[in-house]
Design an enzyme around this catalytic site. Structure first.
Site, mmCIF file in Angstrom:
data_model
loop_
_atom_site.group_PDB
_atom_site.id
_atom_site.type_symbol
_atom_site.label_atom_id
_atom_site.label_comp_id
_atom_site.label_asym_id
_atom_site.label_seq_id
_atom_site.Cartn_x
_atom_site.Cartn_y
_atom_site.Cartn_z
ATOM 1 N N ASP A 83 -4.217 -12.568 36.762
ATOM 2 C CA ASP A 83 -5.014 -11.455 36.233
ATOM 3 C C ASP A 83 -6.465 -11.519 36.711
ATOM 4 O O ASP A 83 -7.410 -11.688 35.938
ATOM 5 C CB ASP A 83 -4.931 -11.367 34.699
ATOM 6 C CG ASP A 83 -3.659 -10.670 34.236
ATOM 7 O OD1 ASP A 83 -2.734 -10.508 35.057
ATOM 8 O OD2 ASP A 83 -3.583 -10.283 33.050
ATOM 9 N N ASN A 115 0.501 -10.615 35.498
ATOM 10 C CA ASN A 115 1.196 -9.325 35.410
ATOM 11 C C ASN A 115 0.369 -8.182 35.995
ATOM 12 O O ASN A 115 0.920 -7.144 36.369
ATOM 13 C CB ASN A 115 1.603 -9.009 33.962
ATOM 14 C CG ASN A 115 0.424 -8.849 33.030
ATOM 15 O OD1 ASN A 115 -0.447 -9.710 32.953
ATOM 16 N ND2 ASN A 115 0.379 -7.748 32.306
ATOM 17 N N HIS A 116 -0.957 -8.379 36.118
ATOM 18 C CA HIS A 116 -1.788 -7.330 36.733
ATOM 19 C C HIS A 116 -1.811 -7.409 38.257
ATOM 20 O O HIS A 116 -2.330 -6.489 38.901
ATOM 21 C CB HIS A 116 -3.210 -7.371 36.175
ATOM 22 C CG HIS A 116 -3.322 -6.712 34.840
ATOM 23 N ND1 HIS A 116 -3.787 -5.426 34.665
ATOM 24 C CD2 HIS A 116 -2.974 -7.148 33.604
ATOM 25 C CE1 HIS A 116 -3.742 -5.111 33.380
ATOM 26 N NE2 HIS A 116 -3.253 -6.143 32.714
#
Length: 307
Positions: A83, A115-116
């Site tokens: 992230d 997840n980003h």
């Protein structure tokens, strides 16, 4: 051909001043980084001493503060748990700096996927728009999101501390299960690779449905069993805002580390990093936000049409 050391040193120096690279430089940087990351593992081995960091989210000046508190690269070995982009004002400069440091000091810096670090998420939460605003097209976004596919999913410090962005998966009982995944792809909507980047620890036992809409929640029983099965002493993860910057849970089987202070420039939280020493001793360093810089013009310029 790899960039000359002098070139990459100049780029790092420029990026440390929060000055973005040219589109051509980003392209070459990402191409070189791919050749390094493709050789790394889904469970990347890491030696101590190392300093473990959580989410950064484009908060560039707070990343500089992190290096001030924890020591500069390469003097300190770092492991970042994903992230790097979205939400903050300086995703381009933040991810450029971390990738440049990786290319320059490959054995001193480990960068995992969050997840980003995905095409779909970055189109919603800011990185895509920032690239359009700063470069006038989406090429830099494409170079970085193509690179993100190569980032390792997890790391293992001295066979004892397991590091990843999110959490555990009902599909993965062992580290060998993780080693057998094909990671070089966009983060799927579901399945084991998705779970590693999206799951969260929970007070309830067993597996639960995640309110995030991806991944699962996992209880203390799950974490204890996973650690026992794999001979681990600790799961270190990021992915959740914690007000003190770090938070122990599940009888100290799991720790959350979050390294973006005053998250989104309004949450009021401290940040932390976890120093793991020569003898695997643990020390948390907390820090407050860097002094506020003048915010850039962040109004979204909507193009007339999308190609």
């Amino acid at each position: 051909m790899p960039p000359a050391t002098g070139d990459i040193d100049r780029q790092i120096e420029q990026l440390m001043e929060c000055k973005a690279l040219s589109e051509t430089e980003v392209k070459m940087l990402c191409e070189h980084a791919k050749t390094i990351l493709v050789e790394e593992y889904n469970v990347q081995p890491v030696k101590c001493p190392v300093t473990v960091c959580g989410d950064i989210h484009g908060q560039f000046y707070d990343l500089i503060e992190l290096f001030r508190i924890g020591g500069s690269s390469p003097d300190t070995n770092y492991l970042f748990m994903g992230d790097y982009v979205d939400r903050g004002y300086y995703s381009v400069e933040t991810v450029s700096l971390l990738v440049a440091l990786k290319v320059r000091y490959r054995d001193r810096l480990t960068i995992l996927r969050g997840n980003h670090e995905s095409r779909q998420i970055t189109q919603v939460y800011g990185f895509y728009d920032e690239c359009l605003r700063k470069y006038g097209n989406a090429n830099v976004w494409k170079h970085f999101t193509d690179l993100f596919d190569y980032l390792p999913l997890t790391a293992l410090i001295e066979s004892q501390v397991f590091c990843l962005h999110g959490g555990l998966s009902p599909s993965l009982d062992t580290l060998d299960n993780i080693r057998s995944l094909d990671r070089i792809q966009e983060v799927p909507h579901e399945g084991p690779m998705c779970d590693l980047l999206w799951s969260d620890p929970d007070d309830r036992c067993g597996w639960g449905i995640s309110p995030r809409g991806a991944g699962y929640t996992f209880g203390q029983d799950i974490a204890t069993q996973f650690n026992h099965t794999n001979g681990l002493s600790l799961i270190s993860r990021a992915h959740q805002l914690v007000m003190e910057g770090f938070n122990w849970c599940q009888e100290k089987n799991v720790v959350t580390v979050f390294s973006a202070p005053n998250y989104c420039y309004r949450c009021g939280n401290m940040a932390a990093i976890l120093e793991i020493g020569e003898n695997m001793d643990q020390n948390f360093l907390q820090f407050d936000p860097a002094p506020r810089q003048v915010e850039p013009e962040t109004t979204r310029k909507t193009p007339d049409y999308f190609l």
